[in-house]
Design an enzyme around this catalytic site. Structure first.
Site, PDB file in Angstrom:
ATOM      1  N   GLY A 288       0.806  -1.208   0.000  1.00 29.07           N
ATOM      2  CA  GLY A 288       0.000   0.000   0.000  1.00 29.07           C
ATOM      3  C   GLY A 288       0.843   1.263   0.000  1.00 29.07           C
ATOM      4  O   GLY A 288       2.044   1.240   0.297  1.00 29.07           O
ATOM      5  N   VAL A 289       0.179   2.357  -0.340  1.00 26.29           N
ATOM      6  CA  VAL A 289       0.808   3.665  -0.417  1.00 26.29           C
ATOM      7  C   VAL A 289       1.099   4.190   0.991  1.00 26.29           C
ATOM      8  O   VAL A 289       0.261   4.047   1.879  1.00 26.29           O
ATOM      9  CB  VAL A 289      -0.151   4.650  -1.124  1.00 26.29           C
ATOM     10  N   GLY A 290       2.271   4.793   1.185  1.00 23.36           N
ATOM     11  CA  GLY A 290       2.537   5.469   2.450  1.00 23.36           C
ATOM     12  C   GLY A 290       3.856   5.069   3.056  1.00 23.36           C
ATOM     13  O   GLY A 290       4.580   4.215   2.524  1.00 23.36           O
ATOM     14  N   SER A 291       4.138   5.676   4.185  1.00 21.64           N
ATOM     15  CA  SER A 291       5.458   5.477   4.795  1.00 21.64           C
ATOM     16  C   SER A 291       5.653   4.055   5.296  1.00 21.64           C
ATOM     17  O   SER A 291       6.733   3.492   5.182  1.00 21.64           O
ATOM     18  CB  SER A 291       5.648   6.469   5.951  1.00 21.64           C
TER      19      SER A 291
ATOM     20  N   GLU B 187       0.034  -0.709  -7.178  1.00 21.06           N
ATOM     21  CA  GLU B 187      -0.362   0.551  -7.813  1.00 21.06           C
ATOM     22  C   GLU B 187       0.720   1.619  -7.758  1.00 21.06           C
ATOM     23  O   GLU B 187       0.735   2.507  -8.582  1.00 21.06           O
ATOM     24  CB  GLU B 187      -1.687   1.068  -7.235  1.00 21.06           C
TER      25      GLU B 187
ATOM     26  N   ASN C  81      -7.551  10.077   3.998  1.00 21.46           N
ATOM     27  CA  ASN C  81      -7.352  10.190   2.550  1.00 21.46           C
ATOM     28  C   ASN C  81      -8.544   9.594   1.795  1.00 21.46           C
ATOM     29  O   ASN C  81      -9.387  10.305   1.295  1.00 21.46           O
ATOM     30  CB  ASN C  81      -6.063   9.495   2.119  1.00 21.46           C
TER      31      ASN C  81
ATOM     32  N   GLY D 134      -6.658   2.326  -3.568  1.00 22.53           N
ATOM     33  CA  GLY D 134      -6.623   1.025  -4.213  1.00 22.53           C
ATOM     34  C   GLY D 134      -6.624  -0.125  -3.227  1.00 22.53           C
ATOM     35  O   GLY D 134      -6.555  -1.281  -3.634  1.00 22.53           O
TER      36      GLY D 134
END
Lengths: 485, 485
Positions: free
Chosen positions: A261-264, A288, A378, A382
């Site tokens: 997943g997106v993020g730190s 993604e 947010n 996805g």
């Protein structure tokens, strides 16, 4: 005219103008579709010019995914945006959405291209997209492909920003394929995660191109924090789980397709998995976003390929990529979001999905988006595209927030983005709960024992005892579900 | 030996025995995979013989979908079943699950074939399946195909019940295709909802066949209640919505592929849609069950084709089907559940999905399974396979339960099976709320105004006012979310 190997940024007879001129072509109440995903590859000059014109606007803005401050801070703070889809990632946008001054709908980003194409979300007026090069009937996207192919097809008018700050060679990453429409939709003909089935450019109807603007403004990309001790502990537990899983899951006998997943945290997990032991299996990525951590994995020779829709790198990551673009362009491919996040492809490639969440409950439901069930951070992005369709869905998160004051493992999440049916494994810094094949009562015991912070385990167990008095397959005590400590 | 047109029920050299003999081949702690879906096509004689043997068992039973009383009442009530997947539909099973004496996991039925094939749910010991005919390395399923092709492949031992109460001609409905496995999974090569890509029989390894049992015990199928006034009002609103939707949704320009959920409301909606005006479009069905209502639609000439995994008919419906099997066999096709419910196919065919729920919340989340969040009714079944992947996802339900005493429209559902991201339209007897393109606040206003019972609208509005004081994108007041009236 089509781009073979693109060497010029402007090809043919184009309606070149300045940003102000292009901005003036956007009606005050337009529905604007923008490029951009993972905070990169979004248009910058035209939104800034629109912000500076300071008109009384009521725009609907549909982006690919996260876009930068030029749209979701500068333009948004003029009050120009009334409605926003499908994802936002700035403090200004978050505040406006939570105040209710911007009507926002967060959507599964893998489905947005269809929703826009079929007019199910909003009727498009104009697409504003960033490119590294443009011709009379084609454009080459920059650092993300996102929803651009669908948006350019759906919008009756097209404005292209050609950004000289983005290397022309980004064309080498792109594989643009447009899925056909139901009810006669063909399967996406991608037979391997690293395959290529399209073109490096996005075609468009030349009559729709109303403005081409030149800019050299760089992306305002993510900034990733350094991995914390908890991140490192989560990465170790995840690596242990994966090393075991690959030996017993027949789908993973020869290759492992990961998604993060997106993020730190996702970025940290990508980077810290260099110790991952998958034997002689091929390790690939079908997700993604490509974040800095994936460059680390690739640099160490651990990663055979990566498929995504965005080079969601930090500024330092962009520099690394741009400096060694020849090498990375053989390993990485960027696709439209409805291909990178396609439920069918996530299934066909047997993806092992690793996403984070704000909190999980003891039965395996996850809240990825809304603090206290109300205030959005947010959006679902996805995470559902992968969590719902993966071979193995892992949620990885620290067991607490706010320096340990708040447990992220709770009896009942006050907002559900992913249900118990779609979450297979939960990992925190304390350990791994493998929920597969368990009943809800068994899942709760495993999550409390292996994932919750030890300081809250007695309170969670007391809740479960209380809930059990009322009976039921998935026992809850609704009087104290949100007031359990 | 393979079945061309099957004329004999027993072909070749088969290990024929009686039910007691077959039951003795099942270990006391076995994981048993059974045929059956929609309460039809499940094995009957062997489970009954196991129940009568009254041994101290601790079985895991994985069925295709709903099975009848022989398994989920007679056998279950002997205490023989410790663990149960992925769906149950009897009072005895429900009670045992809610008491906690049977460990149950309800699963998306479209994913169960994969979960069993890859050993992610339980390790199979024996498959017990009903057939209308069997050979040395093939069998022809009866009234449902369900998960039988995957189960027969996964289990090291196979017991077949040949049921003379089921017509041999049921073979004409079956189209058995086995999806290949990830990570090199091929797309399912079905290019139209009524296409055929497989065989009428299920192949198996002849060395695994350990017993063939003959029976003539009929299915104990669903009983559907007569449509209520509310059902009829819901059907009218749904027909109005669909008549409008087909004219503006470009995917529905030439054909409409509907799906309806299992149960009396779904059955009533199927039957009452004869007034549906779709112009000169082809009306078809791509779902998981064919219920009596669909026979009504087909009999009136409104339905071009129907694809499902089960002939989930009432006893009267079975009689109608068996009496006119030649005609129905040209219009209906039965597929394995991982094909009938395939997320990829639901997407490719642009299915308009109509499912029910126990309750919905004002923001569009749905609880399909758990009363008060705790006590399960049946399970998520296929509702998620369709709701998550449909072109348009409709939830249809009465606005109240318990003779109006309980609102089915609530501020927050205490269990989420389908999220706001996957629910497009809500229909009750009061009207239609089209949630597409709306923010959560806008969705709440629409759901309260158009779908909630008028008597509870003030209380829902008071809740939303209270929640709004705390702000947020999707405002909730957690103190009163479950205590709002």
């Amino acid at each position: 005219m089509t781009p073979g190997s693109v060497t010029d940024r402007f090809v043919g007879d184009l309606p070149v103008t300045d940003a102000e001129g292009a901005a003036a072509l956007v009606a005050d109440d337009a529905t604007v579709l923008t490029s951009g995903f993972g905070s990169v590859g979004y248009p910058k000059a035209v939104p800034l010019a629109m912000a500076e014109a300071d008109r009384d606007r009521s725009l609907t803005v549909v982006s690919g995914g996260t876009v930068g401050d030029e749209i979701d801070t500068d333009l948004l703070e003029t009050g120009a945006i009334d409605r926003r889809f499908p994802y936002q990632g700035t403090r200004a946008a978050r505040d406006a959405v939570n105040e209710g001054s911007v009507a926002y709908g967060d959507r599964h980003v893998g489905g947005v291209a269809d929703e826009v194409s079929f007019g199910l979300l909003a009727d498009a007026d104009v697409a504003v997209v960033e490119a590294v090069a443009v011709g009379e009937d084609w454009l080459v996207p920059s650092t993300s492909v996102g929803q651009t192919p669908a948006f350019v097809e759906a919008a009756p008018r097209l404005i292209v920003e050609v950004n000289r700050a983005q290397p022309l060679e980004l064309a080498r990453f792109h594989d643009v394929y447009r899925p056909s429409a139901p009810p006669d939709r063909d399967p996406i003909p991608l037979s391997a995660p690293d395959g290529r089935i399209g073109d490096p450019f996005v075609p468009f109807d030349p009559e729709r191109l109303v403005a081409v603007v030149e800019t050299d403004r760089p992306d305002s990309p993510y900034e990733f924090r350094d991995p914390t001790d908890d991140d490192l502990a989560i990465a170790r537990h995840l690596a242990d789980f994966l090393a075991d899983e690959v030996t017993r899951n027949p789908v993973l006998a020869e290759s492992v397709n990961l998604q993060f997943g997106v993020g730190s945290l996702g970025n940290a997990l990508m980077g810290e998995l260099s110790g991952l032991d998958v034997g002689d299996r091929t390790l690939g990525y079908f997700g993604e976003v490509i974040q800095d951590g994936l460059l680390d994995l690739a640099d160490r020779g651990h990663l055979a390929y990566a498929s995504a829709t965005s080079l969601a790198l930090s500024r330092d990551g962009q520099r690394r990529l741009f400096d060694d673009l020849d090498r990375y362009a053989t390993e990485f491919v960027l696709r439209p979001t409805d291909v990178s996040n396609s439920p069918a492809l996530v299934d066909r490639f047997g993806v092992v999905a690793v996403n984070s969440a704000l909190e999980v409950d003891v039965y395996g439901h996850a809240n990825s988006t809304h603090v206290d069930g109300s205030r959005v951070i947010n959006g679902v992005g996805g995470s559902g595209d992968f969590t719902r369709n993966a071979l193995v869905s892992v949620l990885a998160l620290p067991s607490t927030a706010s320096d340990g004051a708040v447990s992220r493992v709770v009896p009942m999440v006050p907002h559900v983005d992913h249900t118990e049916h779609d979450v297979d494994v939960i990992v925190t810094e304390h350990g791994v709960a493998d929920l597969r094949g368990l009943s809800p009562r068994e899942r709760a015991a495993a999550v409390v024992e292996r994932c919750a912070d030890p300081s809250v385990r007695p309170a969670l167990e007391a809740y479960l005892d209380r809930a059990d008095e009322g009976g039921g397959h998935e026992p809850h005590d609704l009087d104290t579900a949100f007031d359990w400590r």
